[in-house]
Scaffold this active site. Structure first.
Site, PDB file in Angstrom:
ATOM      1  N   CYS A  80      37.592   1.364  -8.290  1.00 32.27           N
ATOM      2  CA  CYS A  80      38.416   2.564  -8.069  1.00 32.27           C
ATOM      3  C   CYS A  80      38.876   2.638  -6.613  1.00 32.27           C
ATOM      4  CB  CYS A  80      37.673   3.827  -8.467  1.00 32.27           C
ATOM      5  SG  CYS A  80      36.033   4.014  -7.751  1.00 32.27           S
ATOM      6  N   HIS A 193      33.496   8.539  -7.923  1.00 33.36           N
ATOM      7  CA  HIS A 193      34.826   7.984  -8.199  1.00 33.36           C
ATOM      8  C   HIS A 193      35.739   8.197  -6.992  1.00 33.36           C
ATOM      9  CE1 HIS A 193      37.844   6.331 -10.760  1.00 33.36           C
ATOM     10  NE2 HIS A 193      38.616   7.401 -10.718  1.00 33.36           N
ATOM     11  N   ASP A 211      44.303   9.597 -11.143  1.00 32.54           N
ATOM     12  CA  ASP A 211      43.070   8.861 -11.461  1.00 32.54           C
ATOM     13  C   ASP A 211      43.395   7.392 -11.773  1.00 32.54           C
ATOM     14  OD1 ASP A 211      40.705   7.859 -12.588  1.00 32.54           O
ATOM     15  OD2 ASP A 211      40.143   9.829 -13.348  1.00 32.54           O
TER      16      ASP A 211
END
Ligand code: CA
Length: 250
Positions: A80, A193, A211
């Site tokens: 991520c 995250h 995201d």
């Protein structure tokens, strides 16, 4: 004959109603999986009427366009941070290395990002693939390219400070905000995250997160306070709270 015509022809030829084929598929798989996981009621999907309205009415969305042009899906479950960095470096037009899959064209990818010796020195790709990165490592990896960063740990800033800093950035071109938060704290699955912020809606006090785990969740509008609390959680890898990083060219 195109493939659809061929497929329909085949179904007619073997005399199986389409409904039976679909039902058979459902039974064979047990259940039909959605492409992304459901969102908690506190989050708003960007790809909804409400989500779209929030973007149109946003007065702080300067970063949305350059980021959406370079929006990528993280290459593996721990990437991520890498995907978020690559989006920002491309959005800032930082000189990129060649991407072997694109001949001599130059663009940052999650693979060639680690072609720089200084980047590998901060953290090699194999390690990031295994364990991801902390907020400090996110900043150091970014700075292995010609950008400057400023790190803010969630536990060190008030909600008002975070909101003011992030909104100001989202109103300015050529700088970006990456947020590091605990998914569980916002009703998502489940660990730490990282993703870029793209806009802020003043009327609802919500931020838009693009995201990067696009196989799992859509871009979401989240209450500023919920995001701030999710950033004020402790990352066991660093022993410090998560937070956000501001990025601009050096
Ligand atoms: Ca900005």
């Amino acid at each position: 004959m195109n493939s659809r015509t061929y497929h329909i022809g085949l179904l007619k030829a073997i005399r199986i109603p389409l409904g039976a084929v679909v039902l058979g598929f459902c039974l064979a798989t047990g259940r039909v999986l959605p492409q992304t996981l459901p969102l908690s009621e506190t989050l708003i999907d960007l790809n909804s009427t409400e989500g779209e309205t929030l973007l149109i009415e946003s007065q702080a969305r300067n970063d949305y366009l350059p980021l959406s042009i370079h929006f990528v899906t993280q290459d593996n479950l721990a990437y991520c941070g890498v995907a978020s960095i690559v989006m920002v470096l491309n959005a800032l037009s930082i000189p990129a290395p060649e991407a072997s899959e694109f001949g001599t064209y130059r663009i940052f990818t999650q693979e060639n990002f680690f072609s720089n010796a200084q980047t590998k020195q901060v953290l090699p790709a194999e390690v990031v693939s295994r364990q991801g990165m902390t907020l400090e490592q996110l900043s150091q990896l970014l700075e292995s390219y010609p950008v400057q960063t400023k790190v803010f740990h969630g536990g060190d800033v008030t909600l008002e400070e975070f909101r003011n800093l992030a909104v100001k950035n989202l109103q300015e071109p050529d700088n970006f905000v990456l947020v590091n938060y605990l998914r569980k704290a916002i009703g998502q699955e489940s660990g730490g995250h990282i993703s870029p912020l793209a806009a802020y809606n003043e009327q609802t006090d919500r931020f838009l997160i693009l995201d990067v785990s696009r196989y799992k969740y859509p871009p979401i509008w989240i209450q500023a306070e919920d995001l701030w609390q999710a950033m004020a959680t402790v990352d066991s890898a660093s022993g410090k709270t998560r937070g956000f990083v501001m990025v601009s060219p050096r």
